[in-house]
Design a protein around this motif. Structure first.
Motif, PDB file in Angstrom:
ATOM      1  N   UNK A   1      47.715  10.396 -38.506  1.00  0.00           N
ATOM      2  CA  UNK A   1      46.367  10.897 -38.794  1.00  0.00           C
ATOM      3  C   UNK A   1      46.016  10.804 -40.277  1.00  0.00           C
ATOM      4  N   UNK A   2      47.003  10.548 -41.133  1.00  0.00           N
ATOM      5  CA  UNK A   2      46.773  10.574 -42.575  1.00  0.00           C
ATOM      6  C   UNK A   2      46.906   9.209 -43.240  1.00  0.00           C
ATOM      7  N   UNK A   3      47.302   8.206 -42.465  1.00  0.00           N
ATOM      8  CA  UNK A   3      47.498   6.878 -43.038  1.00  0.00           C
ATOM      9  C   UNK A   3      46.161   6.246 -43.421  1.00  0.00           C
ATOM     10  N   UNK A   4      46.129   5.455 -44.495  1.00  0.00           N
ATOM     11  CA  UNK A   4      44.882   4.791 -44.915  1.00  0.00           C
ATOM     12  C   UNK A   4      44.364   3.857 -43.825  1.00  0.00           C
ATOM     13  N   UNK A   5      43.058   3.766 -43.761  1.00  0.00           N
ATOM     14  CA  UNK A   5      42.403   2.879 -42.800  1.00  0.00           C
ATOM     15  C   UNK A   5      41.620   1.826 -43.589  1.00  0.00           C
ATOM     16  N   UNK A   6      41.933   0.576 -43.350  1.00  0.00           N
ATOM     17  CA  UNK A   6      41.296  -0.496 -44.125  1.00  0.00           C
ATOM     18  C   UNK A   6      39.797  -0.612 -43.833  1.00  0.00           C
ATOM     19  N   UNK A   7      39.330   0.084 -42.789  1.00  0.00           N
ATOM     20  CA  UNK A   7      37.915   0.010 -42.424  1.00  0.00           C
ATOM     21  C   UNK A   7      37.074   1.081 -43.113  1.00  0.00           C
ATOM     22  N   UNK A   8      37.691   1.958 -43.893  1.00  0.00           N
ATOM     23  CA  UNK A   8      36.917   2.975 -44.606  1.00  0.00           C
ATOM     24  C   UNK A   8      37.549   3.237 -45.973  1.00  0.00           C
ATOM     25  N   UNK A   9      36.881   4.061 -46.765  1.00  0.00           N
ATOM     26  CA  UNK A   9      37.342   4.380 -48.122  1.00  0.00           C
ATOM     27  C   UNK A   9      37.888   5.803 -48.217  1.00  0.00           C
ATOM     28  N   UNK A  10      38.242   6.395 -47.082  1.00  0.00           N
ATOM     29  CA  UNK A  10      38.730   7.766 -47.096  1.00  0.00           C
ATOM     30  C   UNK A  10      40.101   7.846 -47.756  1.00  0.00           C
ATOM     31  N   UNK A  11      40.339   8.954 -48.418  1.00  0.00           N
ATOM     32  CA  UNK A  11      41.637   9.231 -49.045  1.00  0.00           C
ATOM     33  C   UNK A  11      42.154  10.519 -48.417  1.00  0.00           C
ATOM     34  N   UNK A  12      42.921  10.376 -47.345  1.00  0.00           N
ATOM     35  CA  UNK A  12      43.317  11.533 -46.557  1.00  0.00           C
ATOM     36  C   UNK A  12      44.275  12.459 -47.305  1.00  0.00           C
ATOM     37  N   UNK A  13      45.126  11.888 -48.152  1.00  0.00           N
ATOM     38  CA  UNK A  13      46.112  12.686 -48.882  1.00  0.00           C
ATOM     39  C   UNK A  13      45.955  12.448 -50.379  1.00  0.00           C
ATOM     40  N   UNK A  14      45.834  13.524 -51.130  1.00  0.00           N
ATOM     41  CA  UNK A  14      45.853  13.457 -52.599  1.00  0.00           C
ATOM     42  C   UNK A  14      47.117  14.169 -53.059  1.00  0.00           C
ATOM     43  N   UNK A  15      47.938  13.470 -53.815  1.00  0.00           N
ATOM     44  CA  UNK A  15      49.187  14.073 -54.287  1.00  0.00           C
ATOM     45  C   UNK A  15      49.246  14.024 -55.809  1.00  0.00           C
ATOM     46  N   UNK A  16      49.676  15.119 -56.401  1.00  0.00           N
ATOM     47  CA  UNK A  16      49.806  15.201 -57.858  1.00  0.00           C
ATOM     48  C   UNK A  16      51.075  15.961 -58.212  1.00  0.00           C
TER      49      UNK A  16
END
Length: 333
Positions: A84-99
């Motif tokens: 559910x959190x993996x990047x999707x090449x069809x959109x620009x969503x950033x499901x996980x932000x890590x710092x």
């Protein structure tokens, strides 16, 4: 060592370092993450946090473990591979932000680091903290962010004044509220749970994961021995486990799984560099000496009474005094 042999050794070590050994950390993380994500009618997880408290707020996960335990590796693996959190090449969503918490850790510096994680790098450091965190929430909504992972989170609370720490705790709570609420994951050492316990409203919002240390003499010692044997097989070495190597390894690694694996890899590197056919206790001793900078007579893989060897006494005293000073400040606040 010939250049070709050096290349082969590096390739072998790279192959070993890329092996991920699933532990209770992975299992508990996956279980808790699944609980905090919504699912469709077929049971598949969705990139949408579950809402609690009248559908008003999300929840988080706190992983607390000593340095070198393996928490960061497990989190990186679980978050990068969750469907559910993996990047999707069809959109620009950033499901996980890590710092990772910056140093020094302030409201502004942490907010700027999170913004950088969302792709915003040109914000002036003269911006007000309130404006920075407002933009963080806006970016989360714009990018469809589901999870914010803050590593080394204990450092958020031990470099500032009590008022700054209180603001940090309130800000974390606010990230799990309103329309752009995310699942917050905090990972850090024992200091993290010590401080969050001061604020019950923040503390109750997090499921706690505290992996156990390795114990010498139990099933874990046999498991570690089988791991070393498997690594040696890949490296083309046999393994001499004589002299209670795995028991010494657990003690020298302070019971930390990640530190134990690092020592194993360093010992294998020593053996390969010598072009040896067998991994022995002396290779572990050489690796541990280089890693710890200790005298030979204080080497856990050399001395007879290794169980009595006291490790990190000075660091433990420093940490205790540091915590006492900070808790006194918090108490006065």
């Amino acid at each position: 060592m010939p250049n070709s042999s050096a290349f082969e050794m590096q390739q072998t070590l790279l192959k070993l370092r890329q092996i991920h050994l699933e532990t209770e950390r992975d299992t508990e993380l996956s279980k808790n993450l699944e609980r905090l994500l919504q699912h469709d009618s077929s049971g598949s997880p969705l990139p949408i946090p579950v809402r609690f408290t009248g559908n008003l707020e999300t929840r988080g996960i706190m992983m607390v473990e000593g340095s070198g335990g393996g928490k960061t590796t497990a989190l990186r693996k679980v978050l990068s591979e969750h469907p559910a959190l993996m990047p999707n090449k069809n959109d620009d969503f950033l499901r996980v932000v890590s710092v990772q918490v910056p140093s020094p850790a302030t409201m502004k510096s942490l907010g700027l680091a999170i913004l950088a994680g969302t792709g915003v790098h040109d914000l002036s450091e003269r911006s007000k903290a309130w404006d920075i965190w407002k933009m963080v929430k806006h970016r989360f909504g714009l990018l469809g962010t589901v999870v914010l992972w803050i590593d080394e989170a204990q450092d958020m609370f031990f470099s500032g004044q009590p008022s700054e720490i209180d603001n940090m705790l309130k800000t974390i709570k606010s990230l799990m509220q309103n329309e752009t609420a995310v699942i917050v994951i905090l990972s850090g050492t024992e200091r993290l749970s010590d401080v969050t316990a001061f604020d019950p409203q923040v503390n109750r919002r997090f499921a706690k994961i505290t992996p156990r240390d390795l114990v010498s003499g139990g099933d874990e010692q046999d498991l570690l021995g089988s791991i070393v044997s498997k690594y040696c097989e890949i490296a083309g070495l046999s393994f001499d486990a004589g002299g209670n190597v795995t028991g010494r390894l657990i003690h020298g690694s302070r019971g930390r799984f990640g530190r134990a694996l690092e020592t194993v890899l360093n010992a294998i590197e020593c053996a390969l560099f010598e072009e040896a056919d067998e991994l022995t206790r002396l290779h572990f001793a050489a690796a541990w000496e280089a890693q710890e900078g200790c005298a030979w007579k204080q080497n856990v893989f050399v001395i007879d009474d290794w169980r009595q060897l006291r490790l990190d006494e000075s660091a433990a005293e420093f940490e205790f005094e540091r915590k006492e000073r900070q808790f006194r400040k918090l108490g006065r606040a």
